[in-house]
Design a protein around this motif. Sequence first.
Motif, mmCIF file in Angstrom:
data_model
loop_
_atom_site.group_PDB
_atom_site.id
_atom_site.type_symbol
_atom_site.label_atom_id
_atom_site.label_comp_id
_atom_site.label_asym_id
_atom_site.label_seq_id
_atom_site.Cartn_x
_atom_site.Cartn_y
_atom_site.Cartn_z
ATOM 1 N N GLY A 105 -3.402 3.120 -1.856
ATOM 2 C CA GLY A 105 -3.470 4.341 -2.625
ATOM 3 C C GLY A 105 -3.472 5.567 -1.747
ATOM 4 O O GLY A 105 -3.137 5.501 -0.566
ATOM 5 N N ALA A 106 -3.869 6.688 -2.327
ATOM 6 C CA ALA A 106 -3.878 7.963 -1.620
ATOM 7 C C ALA A 106 -4.953 8.849 -2.236
ATOM 8 O O ALA A 106 -5.434 8.588 -3.338
ATOM 9 N N TYR A 107 -5.289 9.911 -1.520
ATOM 10 C CA TYR A 107 -6.273 10.876 -2.011
ATOM 11 C C TYR A 107 -5.557 12.134 -2.473
ATOM 12 O O TYR A 107 -4.678 12.651 -1.784
ATOM 13 N N SER A 108 -5.949 12.616 -3.650
ATOM 14 C CA SER A 108 -5.330 13.822 -4.182
ATOM 15 C C SER A 108 -6.298 14.521 -5.130
ATOM 16 O O SER A 108 -7.333 13.963 -5.511
ATOM 17 N N ALA A 146 0.828 -1.205 0.000
ATOM 18 C CA ALA A 146 0.000 0.000 0.000
ATOM 19 C C ALA A 146 0.865 1.259 0.000
ATOM 20 O O ALA A 146 1.853 1.350 0.715
ATOM 21 N N GLY A 147 0.451 2.220 -0.805
ATOM 22 C CA GLY A 147 1.103 3.511 -0.830
ATOM 23 C C GLY A 147 2.273 3.628 -1.783
ATOM 24 O O GLY A 147 2.862 4.692 -1.899
ATOM 25 N N VAL A 148 2.642 2.583 -2.490
ATOM 26 C CA VAL A 148 3.780 2.643 -3.398
ATOM 27 C C VAL A 148 3.448 3.540 -4.579
ATOM 28 O O VAL A 148 2.484 3.305 -5.292
ATOM 29 N N GLY A 149 4.214 4.605 -4.739
ATOM 30 C CA GLY A 149 4.089 5.443 -5.922
ATOM 31 C C GLY A 149 2.985 6.475 -5.915
ATOM 32 O O GLY A 149 2.837 7.188 -6.885
ATOM 33 N N VAL A 150 2.197 6.601 -4.869
ATOM 34 C CA VAL A 150 1.167 7.631 -4.813
ATOM 35 C C VAL A 150 1.305 8.420 -3.523
ATOM 36 O O VAL A 150 1.767 7.905 -2.508
ATOM 37 N N THR A 151 0.925 9.688 -3.581
ATOM 38 C CA THR A 151 1.048 10.583 -2.443
ATOM 39 C C THR A 151 -0.249 11.346 -2.264
ATOM 40 O O THR A 151 -0.830 11.822 -3.239
ATOM 41 N N SER A 152 -0.687 11.487 -1.030
ATOM 42 C CA SER A 152 -1.846 12.329 -0.751
ATOM 43 C C SER A 152 -1.401 13.781 -0.879
ATOM 44 O O SER A 152 -0.465 14.217 -0.191
ATOM 45 N N GLN A 153 -2.049 14.505 -1.793
ATOM 46 C CA GLN A 153 -1.656 15.889 -2.023
ATOM 47 C C GLN A 153 -2.719 16.654 -2.790
ATOM 48 O O GLN A 153 -3.622 16.058 -3.369
ATOM 49 N N VAL A 154 -2.574 17.956 -2.789
ATOM 50 C CA VAL A 154 -3.381 18.828 -3.624
ATOM 51 C C VAL A 154 -2.383 19.713 -4.368
ATOM 52 O O VAL A 154 -1.380 20.150 -3.803
ATOM 53 N N GLY A 155 -2.624 19.906 -5.663
ATOM 54 C CA GLY A 155 -1.713 20.706 -6.468
ATOM 55 C C GLY A 155 -2.469 21.734 -7.287
ATOM 56 O O GLY A 155 -3.646 21.541 -7.618
ATOM 57 N N VAL A 156 -1.787 22.826 -7.602
ATOM 58 C CA VAL A 156 -2.371 23.893 -8.412
ATOM 59 C C VAL A 156 -1.422 24.211 -9.557
ATOM 60 O O VAL A 156 -0.235 24.451 -9.329
ATOM 61 N N MET A 157 -1.946 24.188 -10.787
ATOM 62 C CA MET A 157 -1.218 24.702 -11.945
ATOM 63 C C MET A 157 -1.705 26.136 -12.134
ATOM 64 O O MET A 157 -2.908 26.386 -12.211
ATOM 65 N N PHE A 158 -0.777 27.058 -12.188
ATOM 66 C CA PHE A 158 -1.073 28.479 -12.166
ATOM 67 C C PHE A 158 -0.530 29.157 -13.414
ATOM 68 O O PHE A 158 0.674 29.159 -13.649
ATOM 69 N N LEU A 159 -1.440 29.712 -14.220
ATOM 70 C CA LEU A 159 -1.032 30.489 -15.391
ATOM 71 C C LEU A 159 -0.747 31.918 -14.953
ATOM 72 O O LEU A 159 -1.627 32.586 -14.403
ATOM 73 N N THR A 210 -9.869 12.861 -4.841
ATOM 74 C CA THR A 210 -10.095 11.651 -5.626
ATOM 75 C C THR A 210 -9.093 10.588 -5.190
ATOM 76 O O THR A 210 -7.913 10.883 -5.001
ATOM 77 N N HIS A 211 -9.551 9.353 -5.046
ATOM 78 C CA HIS A 211 -8.657 8.256 -4.664
ATOM 79 C C HIS A 211 -7.820 7.836 -5.867
ATOM 80 O O HIS A 211 -8.340 7.612 -6.954
ATOM 81 N N GLN A 212 -6.522 7.753 -5.674
ATOM 82 C CA GLN A 212 -5.580 7.294 -6.687
ATOM 83 C C GLN A 212 -5.019 5.955 -6.223
ATOM 84 O O GLN A 212 -4.349 5.890 -5.191
ATOM 85 N N SER A 213 -5.290 4.893 -6.959
ATOM 86 C CA SER A 213 -4.810 3.566 -6.591
ATOM 87 C C SER A 213 -3.322 3.435 -6.877
ATOM 88 O O SER A 213 -2.805 4.026 -7.820
ATOM 89 N N ASP A 214 -2.642 2.635 -6.050
ATOM 90 C CA ASP A 214 -1.234 2.346 -6.323
ATOM 91 C C ASP A 214 -1.082 1.050 -7.110
ATOM 92 O O ASP A 214 0.019 0.602 -7.373
ATOM 93 N N GLY A 215 -2.216 0.425 -7.477
ATOM 94 C CA GLY A 215 -2.177 -0.817 -8.233
ATOM 95 C C GLY A 215 -1.876 -2.032 -7.374
ATOM 96 O O GLY A 215 -1.696 -3.128 -7.895
ATOM 97 N N CYS A 216 -1.799 -1.845 -6.074
ATOM 98 C CA CYS A 216 -1.437 -2.929 -5.161
ATOM 99 C C CYS A 216 -2.432 -3.048 -4.008
ATOM 100 O O CYS A 216 -2.102 -3.615 -2.972
#
Length: 163
Positions: A123-126, A30-43, A114-120
């Motif tokens: 996962g994490a929420y981001s 569990a948790g391999v390759g995914v991180t709980s986070q929030v991101g912003v792309m800013f123009l 949104t839940h992002q699965s790690d395929g195993c």
Amino acid sequence: MKRTVGLGVLAVISAVAVTASACSSPRPCAGVGVTSQVGVMFLQQGYTDLAGASYELCAGGKCVKDKLEQEDITQVSLRLPDDVGPDLGTVRFRVTPKGGGRPEIDASSEVKLTHQSDGCGGGAYSEGLAFTKEGGLTTKIPPSVTAAWRDHLRSLASPSESA
């Protein structure tokens, strides 16, 4: 040329890490390759010089602060605790010009992660958001932001003119 080689090496290392991880074994990973986070792309289009401006991204009682560089598009992210759930609440994004006391940008949006699965099995929420002068802070990424991010990534993968 150096950037292309660096990105290629990074891709190979990432692929080897995933292949060699516990995901290839019957053990939990569990948790391999995914991180709980929030991101912003800013123009930054439509704003005066924001080089050196400070930004603050806050969500879930946590904040990240740093300085902006002058560029067409910037991505900022805030890592969240691993045990965060889907109901994050308000995300707030502020940008204060260098030497300014009052934010030029102060936007917020209610966000459900949104839940992002790690395929195993883990996962994490981001969630990813975008900020534009015209559209504000939103989880619906406008085509202009997608195009600017794609151009930015291509510029990183291309050999620089000085190389």
